[in-house]
Scaffold this motif. Structure first.
Motif, PDB file in Angstrom:
ATOM      1  N   LEU A   1       0.832  -1.210   0.000  1.00 20.53           N
ATOM      2  CA  LEU A   1       0.000   0.000   0.000  1.00 20.53           C
ATOM      3  C   LEU A   1       0.862   1.253   0.000  1.00 20.53           C
ATOM      4  O   LEU A   1       0.572   2.223  -0.694  1.00 20.53           O
ATOM      5  N   ALA A   2       1.961   1.213   0.782  1.00 24.66           N
ATOM      6  CA  ALA A   2       2.831   2.398   0.862  1.00 24.66           C
ATOM      7  C   ALA A   2       3.444   2.699  -0.500  1.00 24.66           C
ATOM      8  O   ALA A   2       3.518   3.853  -0.926  1.00 24.66           O
ATOM      9  N   ALA A   3       3.886   1.621  -1.216  1.00 23.21           N
ATOM     10  CA  ALA A   3       4.508   1.831  -2.525  1.00 23.21           C
ATOM     11  C   ALA A   3       3.506   2.456  -3.487  1.00 23.21           C
ATOM     12  O   ALA A   3       3.820   3.403  -4.209  1.00 23.21           O
ATOM     13  N   LYS A   4       2.259   1.908  -3.479  1.00 26.28           N
ATOM     14  CA  LYS A   4       1.225   2.453  -4.343  1.00 26.28           C
ATOM     15  C   LYS A   4       0.988   3.928  -4.009  1.00 26.28           C
ATOM     16  O   LYS A   4       0.888   4.784  -4.889  1.00 26.28           O
TER      17      LYS A   4
ATOM     18  N   VAL B   1      -7.438  24.457 -16.033  1.00 26.31           N
ATOM     19  CA  VAL B   1      -7.195  24.202 -14.604  1.00 26.31           C
ATOM     20  C   VAL B   1      -8.069  23.044 -14.147  1.00 26.31           C
ATOM     21  O   VAL B   1      -7.609  22.145 -13.438  1.00 26.31           O
ATOM     22  N   ASN B   2      -9.321  23.029 -14.584  1.00 28.17           N
ATOM     23  CA  ASN B   2     -10.218  21.969 -14.127  1.00 28.17           C
ATOM     24  C   ASN B   2      -9.799  20.590 -14.633  1.00 28.17           C
ATOM     25  O   ASN B   2      -9.979  19.596 -13.934  1.00 28.17           O
ATOM     26  N   ASP B   3      -9.221  20.537 -15.846  1.00 24.35           N
ATOM     27  CA  ASP B   3      -8.747  19.237 -16.349  1.00 24.35           C
ATOM     28  C   ASP B   3      -7.680  18.670 -15.428  1.00 24.35           C
ATOM     29  O   ASP B   3      -7.690  17.482 -15.089  1.00 24.35           O
ATOM     30  N   ILE B   4      -6.747  19.540 -15.021  1.00 23.80           N
ATOM     31  CA  ILE B   4      -5.691  19.069 -14.119  1.00 23.80           C
ATOM     32  C   ILE B   4      -6.314  18.672 -12.786  1.00 23.80           C
ATOM     33  O   ILE B   4      -5.966  17.662 -12.178  1.00 23.80           O
ATOM     34  N   ARG B   5      -7.280  19.482 -12.338  1.00 18.49           N
ATOM     35  CA  ARG B   5      -7.926  19.246 -11.043  1.00 18.49           C
ATOM     36  C   ARG B   5      -8.616  17.885 -11.039  1.00 18.49           C
ATOM     37  O   ARG B   5      -8.607  17.166 -10.036  1.00 18.49           O
ATOM     38  N   VAL B   6      -9.231  17.526 -12.169  1.00 14.70           N
ATOM     39  CA  VAL B   6      -9.910  16.227 -12.242  1.00 14.70           C
ATOM     40  C   VAL B   6      -8.908  15.103 -12.011  1.00 14.70           C
ATOM     41  O   VAL B   6      -9.131  14.182 -11.230  1.00 14.70           O
ATOM     42  N   ARG B   7      -7.742  15.227 -12.686  1.00 11.95           N
ATOM     43  CA  ARG B   7      -6.696  14.201 -12.490  1.00 11.95           C
ATOM     44  C   ARG B   7      -6.278  14.157 -11.021  1.00 11.95           C
ATOM     45  O   ARG B   7      -6.087  13.093 -10.435  1.00 11.95           O
ATOM     46  N   GLU B   8      -6.135  15.361 -10.452  1.00 11.84           N
ATOM     47  CA  GLU B   8      -5.658  15.465  -9.063  1.00 11.84           C
ATOM     48  C   GLU B   8      -6.659  14.785  -8.123  1.00 11.84           C
ATOM     49  O   GLU B   8      -6.273  14.035  -7.226  1.00 11.84           O
ATOM     50  N   LEU B   9      -7.952  15.027  -8.353  1.00 14.38           N
ATOM     51  CA  LEU B   9      -8.971  14.474  -7.458  1.00 14.38           C
ATOM     52  C   LEU B   9      -9.080  12.964  -7.610  1.00 14.38           C
ATOM     53  O   LEU B   9      -9.334  12.255  -6.652  1.00 14.38           O
ATOM     54  N   LYS B  10      -8.863  12.499  -8.838  1.00 12.06           N
ATOM     55  CA  LYS B  10      -8.918  11.055  -9.044  1.00 12.06           C
ATOM     56  C   LYS B  10      -7.829  10.392  -8.194  1.00 12.06           C
ATOM     57  O   LYS B  10      -8.070   9.414  -7.483  1.00 12.06           O
ATOM     58  N   ASP B  11      -6.637  10.973  -8.250  1.00  9.20           N
ATOM     59  CA  ASP B  11      -5.550  10.450  -7.422  1.00  9.20           C
ATOM     60  C   ASP B  11      -5.897  10.548  -5.944  1.00  9.20           C
ATOM     61  O   ASP B  11      -5.586   9.660  -5.158  1.00  9.20           O
ATOM     62  N   LEU B  12      -6.528  11.667  -5.583  1.00 10.08           N
ATOM     63  CA  LEU B  12      -6.847  11.871  -4.167  1.00 10.08           C
ATOM     64  C   LEU B  12      -7.770  10.780  -3.657  1.00 10.08           C
ATOM     65  O   LEU B  12      -7.567  10.242  -2.570  1.00 10.08           O
ATOM     66  N   VAL B  13      -8.792  10.460  -4.462  1.00  7.95           N
ATOM     67  CA  VAL B  13      -9.771   9.492  -3.975  1.00  7.95           C
ATOM     68  C   VAL B  13      -9.134   8.107  -3.921  1.00  7.95           C
ATOM     69  O   VAL B  13      -9.350   7.338  -2.989  1.00  7.95           O
ATOM     70  N   ASN B  14      -8.258   7.813  -4.896  1.00  9.43           N
ATOM     71  CA  ASN B  14      -7.552   6.524  -4.844  1.00  9.43           C
ATOM     72  C   ASN B  14      -6.671   6.448  -3.607  1.00  9.43           C
ATOM     73  O   ASN B  14      -6.574   5.419  -2.942  1.00  9.43           O
ATOM     74  N   PHE B  15      -6.022   7.559  -3.315  1.00  8.57           N
ATOM     75  CA  PHE B  15      -5.161   7.634  -2.136  1.00  8.57           C
ATOM     76  C   PHE B  15      -6.015   7.375  -0.886  1.00  8.57           C
ATOM     77  O   PHE B  15      -5.630   6.653   0.025  1.00  8.57           O
ATOM     78  N   GLY B  16      -7.226   7.968  -0.877  1.00  9.71           N
ATOM     79  CA  GLY B  16      -8.142   7.771   0.247  1.00  9.71           C
ATOM     80  C   GLY B  16      -8.505   6.304   0.408  1.00  9.71           C
ATOM     81  O   GLY B  16      -8.521   5.773   1.522  1.00  9.71           O
ATOM     82  N   TYR B  17      -8.772   5.625  -0.742  1.00 11.46           N
ATOM     83  CA  TYR B  17      -9.122   4.197  -0.670  1.00 11.46           C
ATOM     84  C   TYR B  17      -7.967   3.401  -0.093  1.00 11.46           C
ATOM     85  O   TYR B  17      -8.143   2.532   0.743  1.00 11.46           O
ATOM     86  N   LEU B  18      -6.755   3.708  -0.582  1.00 11.27           N
ATOM     87  CA  LEU B  18      -5.586   2.988  -0.062  1.00 11.27           C
ATOM     88  C   LEU B  18      -5.490   3.165   1.443  1.00 11.27           C
ATOM     89  O   LEU B  18      -5.241   2.217   2.190  1.00 11.27           O
ATOM     90  N   GLN B  19      -5.685   4.431   1.877  1.00  8.76           N
ATOM     91  CA  GLN B  19      -5.592   4.704   3.314  1.00  8.76           C
ATOM     92  C   GLN B  19      -6.619   3.887   4.078  1.00  8.76           C
ATOM     93  O   GLN B  19      -6.312   3.329   5.136  1.00  8.76           O
ATOM     94  N   SER B  20      -7.850   3.777   3.508  1.00  5.53           N
ATOM     95  CA  SER B  20      -8.866   3.066   4.281  1.00  5.53           C
ATOM     96  C   SER B  20      -8.559   1.574   4.339  1.00  5.53           C
ATOM     97  O   SER B  20      -8.813   0.929   5.353  1.00  5.53           O
ATOM     98  N   VAL B  21      -7.961   1.038   3.276  1.00  9.61           N
ATOM     99  CA  VAL B  21      -7.593  -0.381   3.337  1.00  9.61           C
ATOM    100  C   VAL B  21      -6.539  -0.591   4.421  1.00  9.61           C
ATOM    101  O   VAL B  21      -6.618  -1.523   5.211  1.00  9.61           O
ATOM    102  N   SER B  22      -5.551   0.328   4.485  1.00  9.70           N
ATOM    103  CA  SER B  22      -4.510   0.111   5.497  1.00  9.70           C
ATOM    104  C   SER B  22      -5.080   0.348   6.895  1.00  9.70           C
ATOM    105  O   SER B  22      -4.693  -0.326   7.847  1.00  9.70           O
ATOM    106  N   LEU B  23      -6.036   1.280   7.021  1.00  9.64           N
ATOM    107  CA  LEU B  23      -6.691   1.476   8.323  1.00  9.64           C
ATOM    108  C   LEU B  23      -7.446   0.211   8.726  1.00  9.64           C
ATOM    109  O   LEU B  23      -7.426  -0.192   9.886  1.00  9.64           O
ATOM    110  N   PHE B  24      -8.101  -0.381   7.735  1.00 10.17           N
ATOM    111  CA  PHE B  24      -8.848  -1.619   7.992  1.00 10.17           C
ATOM    112  C   PHE B  24      -7.906  -2.677   8.562  1.00 10.17           C
ATOM    113  O   PHE B  24      -8.182  -3.308   9.575  1.00 10.17           O
ATOM    114  N   ALA B  25      -6.762  -2.820   7.859  1.00  6.11           N
ATOM    115  CA  ALA B  25      -5.784  -3.813   8.316  1.00  6.11           C
ATOM    116  C   ALA B  25      -5.386  -3.519   9.754  1.00  6.11           C
ATOM    117  O   ALA B  25      -5.237  -4.420  10.580  1.00  6.11           O
ATOM    118  N   PHE B  26      -5.242  -2.227  10.071  1.00  4.61           N
ATOM    119  CA  PHE B  26      -4.755  -1.897  11.408  1.00  4.61           C
ATOM    120  C   PHE B  26      -5.804  -1.958  12.490  1.00  4.61           C
ATOM    121  O   PHE B  26      -5.482  -2.183  13.640  1.00  4.61           O
TER     122      PHE B  26
END
Length: 1465
Positions: A451-454, A496-521
């Protein structure tokens, strides 16, 4: 041993109830031993003969008197022993103890006296000695109390001094460890919102200058080693490639083709990243802050050791409750010991954190100072590698990363240590079955690593997107005027919004990763304890799970949970810090400006000498000036002329050392070289003389506050001509030997140009004795200069005096013949400002606020505040509580449905958690129920099964909640950013005039970052802390219902501490935000005005200003850190009391309670301390961070300009005729200012060509702003083709007019994007426009043609080319009305000629308004409008106006134009 002691005391040494002998020996010797080991060191200050002693205070006298009294009591004790001896044998202890005490108290007297030589008057050793003596004295004291009377003695001494000097320096030991010295600040912050003036100054050792000096020293040595390593790497690489010459055998042409094939977006990253010195940054930081690191380690070790004492005490306590025959004092002792370990643990932890946070801000300060200093010295090539946006990001994001990392750096060794210790203790409890638990833990680790590498790759992508978004935003805000004039906002909003869309997509994926690692913990502790207990019970039937084992294990697992949870966070922080380290190392180790080619040797008869000088903008780029050999004699005036792009500005830059030297050198003889005063001392007479010579006196009368007027960012409130004259005045005032002037006369009117030349530059001017090098296109002054240098293609084609060159019949004389007849006696100058030297205006901001007026005069009379004098308002700091509506606004952005389900998920998780604990408590009580019988197998399976199910369901509920919250958070980020962006783009121009760009950027950078990343995680932590505390309190109340009584006073105390603290903390965080903006805006201004700062040699002054700005920010952050520690100590004390009372009540209720429930209640209580602390921290953090929503909201409600499109749309093809009517038109810039146009009435016919002239400040540019409605009418109206422009939408208006603006602004992106951002036109049309703009051949010669990448602000094109691009824009639009705003002010005569002819032919059927300085550009207009002080004074054909002896004919006379010339034209 005990026999000897019994003889010594004459009584029994040890039995179950504490005997006297134990009290007289062990309890006396522990404190005395401690004191005598450490006290001698305390006497060292006495040995320093020079140490000055502080005055005797009342407190000191009281201390010494008390110590003397103690000596007397000890003497009395000894005397009593001798008296008793006469009546019979006395045990030895009666003699030794008083003797020891006499020596000890005398030592105390000496130590207290010695401390007078120190800044901090009290001694930590003495303090600990008193505490130890007190603790050891409690037990003998209770024995005495049984026999004798009670004595109460209570005193409280507290000196409260209030001043801005930091009381920490003189705080006592007790005050230091409890942060009591900070209380006065918290109280003050509670009474009124803190201002920056209230915050205490930093200690000297924490000031930026001191920190940076130490860091720089270590940085230099470390970097040298790293550079050597780099060389080795390079040599090795060359050897491996085997081809020592080039690693690249492709021909240049081939590689060019390959470049073109790469997709267009990649053109920046096409070459592989350059290698750079690595690994030196961490080393040098470590070396600089050694002392802090070691101290923190010591505190952390003590804390970590104590963490493991509590579970052992818990074990003893459970044993005590289960044991019928135990003595009561043991129970009380355990309760007290639990309390003490908790308190000491908390004190150590807070000292540790205080050190870590201090380390954090000090590291940040050192890095920012280093980045700032680097930006002042780096070479042009290095500067090109990183844009201003990226560098500001280094300061804000990357330095911040280091700061966050420093807070937790010690967890890297402390977590593994805690994990190992927990495992050891668990092994002692449960034997080998612990391995099952550990195996479960180890299985979770690879999941986390994955998860950390991702997360890292997402994070890196996100940083890139962030950089790119910030870059575009910076450009949009800097070029906002162009965006508005061309109605291009939607196109850039989309980018600006096109870049923002990419940024938010990454953000939400990052959030999912965090929740999986929280789940594990979350699952970890329950899975681990399940595995361990199950294996323990199943392995051997004699293993019975009793309360002692289970709850000791549970509290050890709880201890284990913290390091296991922190470690991955620390590791991911480390990963992010690594990304930042690389970025910082690359930036800080970049090449510095190499000025070795600029010599300063005294050479007789030569002021500046070029010897075969060849310079390029980049190390391996094409030379911009070639083999220049020139000798300029002192005191001469030399003109440098040549067409656009011939290298005139490069020549100037080379002299200033801004370019890379290829060969040859330049020798400049200097004695030693601000806005006007730009930091020099005021000399009133000279100041007035300079103002007069630079024709600034009439302007000062027009400005609202004379020479005290505040200049906006980049001189936004001055006209072009005023900016240039202020720049010139600044140069003249600085009184150097050699003046390099890059066309200072370009934007000024003809007559002013003539005046400036006569009074400043010419043979009779102020600078007549100085060496002057003047870059110019103007022909009219050439006969008066001493020497002319003609450049072509970067080389000197000829040079000599005016007459020599004419006689030579070379390129110069042809050039003169071509244009000279137009300008025979025209005193007219034209300009090539290139934005990188003294003559250029963009440094206006350097006029510091008071730059001009004599300070003496200013001191004598207090300045009267004039209307409109203040341009930039101080940034508003919200005060008081964050409005609840902000939370509601954020949650509304998240969505109520999301919010509800997230909350339900968390509640369900904690219900499951309480359930599993109660189940475990039941399970352990089985050990008592089935004491002497075999344990039923079905029950065992049930116990294990339910326990496991409850554990897993906790994790599943949490996973559900965090996944939802990640989606919700992304939604909120999107909504808030969208609102902010669209509102900023809809804001009127006046908003941008009065708001520094840095301030708006800060909203898009820091505040949006907070909304994206900080607020969601803080919200999550807050909910889980809150639920955790509630569930713990419920469990304790179930065990001992009396505890409910204790909760009430504790929660009242908790609440008050919280209210007190939050008021102060929140305000400190706000101050931090507000004091941070100036760091970035000062940095941005420095970078854009770098060459001027270097040219004036003012680096030191700017470094100093940066240090001051940094220190102001540092002190608010530092104060905030201490406020956190102040709070934590007090809250953890509440936590310790919770532990104490739950243990105490368990001891009192002994006999009625089962071991299981006691274990559950105390182990929960042990857990609550940390959680309580976290709750307040996250509450305040949440309140602090929600301020970002508040700050974003502040700009979401900025008043908008008129709507872009309204219901009334103009007819299709409007304006078809291009008739313009002004009807009594009035306008002002801002409501509080006077009118700029005072009732203008005129008609301009279809296809008419009208010139607009007037002295500086007459309102010429305001006229264009009105046509585009950048300024709204204060009265009257403008009608174009029968449509009142105030009734239609702004875009309908702006899309149908065209302007070629005064300063050519380009944006990063392709050339095509700069011409046609909406892709409305075909390639053919674009090429046609380029051809008409005379750029076609140039663009065809570029490798990527229309997709040629334009760098930030168009820096890779010359000013002339930029102007031609602007012309091409206008040609593409081909509207019916064209406005030229001094469009040819920055090009040479040839280009000017081209532009004029193009406009005459291409726009023949359009209405053209030309605002001009050079009258000859408008002599062929149909009519000329002469403005003066906002009114039309003359409006007629040029011929008529020349006949009337009016203002126009006077201007023409100045410019040397006669009626005869107009006919020639």
């Amino acid at each position: 041993m005990s026999a000897a002691l019994e003889e010594f005391c004459g009584s029994v040494f040890w039995d179950a109830d504490l005997p006297v002998c134990f009290q007289q020996t062990v309890l006396v010797w522990i404190p005395l031993g401690f004191f005598w080991i450490l006290a001698p060191w305390q006497l060292l200050p006495m040995c320093k003969s020079k140490a000055k002693k502080s005055s005797v205070t009342k407190l000191y006298i009281i201390k010494q008197v008390l110590a003397a009294l103690l000596v007397l009591t000890a003497v009395a004790g000894l005397a009593l022993a001798f008296v008793d001896a006469e009546q019979g044998a006395v045990p030895a202890v009666q003699y030794t103890n008083p003797s020891l005490y006499i020596a000890t108290w005398i030592m105390v007297l000496l130590v207290q006296d010695a401390r007078r030589s120190c800044l901090r008057r009290d001694s930590g050793v003495l303090f600990c000695f008193w505490i130890l003596s007190l603790l050891c004295g409690i037990l003998p004291f209770q024995s005495l109390v049984r026999r004798a009377l009670q004595v109460g003695f209570h005193r409280k001494l507290r000196a409260s001094t209030w001043s801005c000097s930091n009381p920490q320096m003189t705080a006592s030991f007790l005050s230091s460890i409890t942060f009591e010295w900070y209380t006065s600040m918290v109280v003050k912050g509670y009474r009124k919102p803190l201002e920056i003036e209230d915050v205490w100054e930093l200690n000297d050792k924490d000031k930026t200058k001191v920190l940076y000096t130490a860091f720089e020293k270590n940085m230099k040595t470390a970097m040298q080693k790293a550079r050597a390593e780099l060389e080795k790497r390079k040599r090795k690489k060359r050897r491996q490639e085997g081809d020592p010459d080039h690693g690249n055998s492709m021909s240049k042409a081939q590689s060019q083709d390959i470049l073109v094939l790469k997709k267009k977006g990649d053109n920046k990253d096409s070459d592989p990243p350059k290698d750079y010195p690595r690994g030196w940054l961490m080393k040098s930081l470590g070396k600089t802050f050694r002392q802090n690191l070691l101290l923190a380690v010591a505190f952390k070790l003590v804390h970590d050791a104590l963490v493991f004492v509590s579970p052992q005490l818990l074990k003893l306590l459970i044993a005590f409750v289960s044991d019928e025959d135990a003595f009561a004092w043991q129970g009380y002792l355990y309760a007290i010991l639990l309390f003490l370990t908790a308190v000491i643990q908390s004190l150590c932890l807070q000292q540790h954190f205080s050190l870590c946070f201090q380390l954090g801000i000090n590291v940040r300060a050192s890095l920012i100072a280093a980045i700032y200093k680097k930006s002042l010295t780096m070479s042009g090539a290095t500067r090109k590698e990183s844009t201003v946006g990226e560098t500001v990001n280094l300061m804000s994001a990357d330095a911040q990363r280091f700061m966050d990392m420093a807070n937790f750096i010690h967890q890297l060794w402390s977590c593994p240590l805690q994990i190992i210790l927990s495992i050891v203790f668990l092994w002692l409890e449960l034997g080998p079955s612990v391995l099952a638990g550990i195996a479960t833990l180890l299985l979770l680790l690879p999941i986390n690593a994955f998860l950390a590498a991702k997360a890292k790759t997402i994070q890196e992508r996100n940083m890139k997107n962030k950089d790119e978004r910030m870059k575009i935003m910076t450009e949009v805000l800097n070029g906002i005027k162009i965006l508005k004039l061309f109605a291009w906002e939607p196109s850039f909003e989309k980018r600006v919004n096109d870049i923002r869309v990419r940024e938010l997509k990454d953000l939400v994926n990052f959030g999912y990763l965090q929740s999986v690692s929280l789940f594990a913990f979350t699952c970890a502790p329950s899975l681990v304890s399940l595995a361990t207990f199950a294996v323990y019970v199943l392995v051997d039937e004699n293993n019975i799970l009793d309360a002692q084992k289970a709850f000791t294990a549970i509290s050890l697992f709880n201890v284990l949970r913290f390091p296991m949870g922190t470690l991955p966070m620390v590791i991911s922080a480390l990963v992010q810090t690594n990304v930042s380290t690389a970025r910082l190392e690359r930036y800080l180790s970049g090449e510095d400006l190499d000025t070795s080619a600029i010599h300063h040797n005294p050479v007789a008869g030569s002021a500046v000498r070029f010897s075969e000088a060849t310079f390029a903008w980049e190390q391996d780029g094409d030379a911009a000036i070639r083999d220049v050999t020139l000798d300029i004699t002192p005191g001469s005036l030399v003109a440098v002329v040549g067409p656009v792009g011939s290298g005139k500005s490069s020549l100037v830059s080379a002299m200033l050392g801004e370019m890379e030297n290829i060969k040859g050198h330049i020798n400049i003889q200097v004695r030693g070289a601000n806005n006007i005063i730009f930091g020099s001392e005021v000399d009133e007479a000279r100041y007035q003389q300079v103002l007069k010579a630079c024709a600034l006196l009439p302007d000062l009368e027009l400005l609202p506050a004379g020479d005290q007027t505040e200049i906006g960012e980049k001189g936004i409130n001055l006209s072009g001509g005023q900016k240039q004259r202020v720049s010139l005045a600044r140069a003249v005032y600085s009184d150097a030997d050699i003046y390099v002037l890059d066309d200072p006369l370009s934007a000024v009117d003809a007559h002013v140009g003539k005046y400036l030349f006569e009074h400043v530059l010419g043979p009779k001017g102020l600078l007549q004795k100085k060496t002057r090098i003047l870059v110019t296109h103007s022909i009219s002054f050439l006969p008066q200069v001493d020497n002319i240098v003609v450049l072509a293609g970067g080389a000197v084609s000829e040079h000599g005096s005016y007459s020599t060159l004419l006689a030579n019949k070379g390129a110069f004389s042809q050039f003169l013949n071509l244009y000279g007849n137009q300008e025979e006696n025209v005193s007219e100058e034209n300009t090539a400002g290139t934005g990188n030297t003294v003559g250029q205006w963009q440094l206006e901001w350097l006029l510091s606020k008071r730059s001009t007026s004599s300070q003496k005069k200013a001191q004598e009379e207090p300045p009267k505040k004039l209307k409109g004098q203040k341009l930039i308002e101080k940034e508003a700091v919200e005060t008081g509580r964050v409005k609840f509506s902000m939370y509601v606004r954020y949650l509304r952005a998240v969505g109520w449905c999301f919010t509800f389900w997230v909350a339900m998920g968390y509640i369900a998780q904690y219900v499951a958690s309480v359930g599993s604990n109660l189940w475990l408590s039941e399970w352990t009580d089985d050990s008592v129920r089935y004491q002497n019988q075999s344990y039923p197998a079905h029950l065992q399976d049930l116990r294990i099964g339910v326990y496991g199910a409850l554990g897993i369901s906790q994790g599943i509920f949490l996973l559900f909640a965090t996944m939802l919250s990640a989606r919700g958070a992304m939604r909120a980020s999107r909504v808030l950013h969208q609102l902010l962006l669209s509102n900023i783009l809809h804001a009127p121009m006046s908003f941008f005039d009065t708001t520094p760009v840095g301030r708006i950027i800060n909203r898009f950078a820091k505040d949006i970052f907070t909304v994206d990343e900080t607020i969601p995680s803080t919200f999550r932590t807050w909910i889980s802390c809150f639920m955790g505390i509630i569930s713990t309190l419920i469990v304790i109340c179930l065990a001992t219902p009396f505890f409910a009584v204790v909760i009430i006073p504790l929660s009242i105390f908790y609440y008050f501490v919280l209210r007190f603290y939050v008021a102060t903390s929140r305000q400190l965080r706000r101050l931090d935000s507000v004091t941070r903006s100036p760091i970035y805006s000062h940095f941005g201004e420095t970078v854009s005005g770098l060459s001027v700062i270097r040219a004036y040699g003012h680096q030191e002054r700017f470094l100093k200003k940066n240090e001051i700005t940094m220190d102001i920010n540092q002190k608010s952050v530092y104060s905030w850190i201490i406020s956190n520690r102040w709070l934590a100590i007090r809250l953890e004390f509440v936590g310790s009391l919770v532990v104490f009372f739950s243990a105490l009540l368990a001891v009192i209720a002994k006999g009625t309670l089962q071991g299981g429930i006691v274990g559950l209640s105390v182990s929960s209580a042990l857990n609550v301390t940390q959680t309580l602390n976290w709750l307040v921290r996250t509450s305040s953090e949440l309140e602090t961070n929600i301020v970002a929503v508040e700050r974003v909201h502040e700009y979401v409600i900025v008043k908008n300009e008129a709507p872009w499109v309204t219901k009334t749309r103009p007819p299709r093809g409007w304006p078809s005729r291009g008739e313009i009517q002004f009807i009594d038109y009035k306008v002002r810039y801002r409501p509080e200012l006077d009118l700029v146009l005072q009732g203008i009435t005129c008609n301009i016919g279809s296809t008419e060509k009208v010139g607009v002239v007037g002295r500086t400040g007459a309102g010429k540019s305001s006229l264009t702003n009105c046509l585009f409605r950048l300024l709204e009418a204060a009265g009257g109206k403008i009608i174009i083709d029968d449509v009142d422009i105030a009734t239609i939408g702004l875009h309908d208006l702006r899309n149908n007019l065209t302007i070629i603006p005064q300063d050519p602004v380009l944006f990063t992106g392709t050339l095509r994007m700069n011409l046609d951002p909406f892709d409305q036109y075909s390639d053919e049309e674009v090429w046609k426009a380029l051809e008409l703009a005379h750029l076609k051949t140039y663009v065809q010669g570029l490798p990527e043609r229309l997709l040629h990448h334009v760098s930030e602000a168009g820096e890779n094109l010359s000013v002339g080319q930029r102007q031609l691009v602007c012309l091409a824009r206008a040609l593409l639009r081909k509207a019916k009305i064209l406005i030229l705003d001094e469009a040819t002010a920055a090009v040479d005569l040839e280009t000017d000629h081209l532009i004029q002819t193009t406009i005459r032919s291409a726009f023949a059927d359009c209405t053209v308004l030309t605002i001009a300085h050079r009258l000859n550009t408008i002599m062929d207009s149909n009519r000329v409008m002469v403005l003066h002080a906002g009114q039309i004074v003359e409006f007629d054909s040029p011929e008529e106006l020349l006949r009337k002896e009016g203002i126009f004919s006077a201007m023409a006379k100045d410019a040397g134009i006669t009626a005869a010339d107009t006919t020639a034209l």
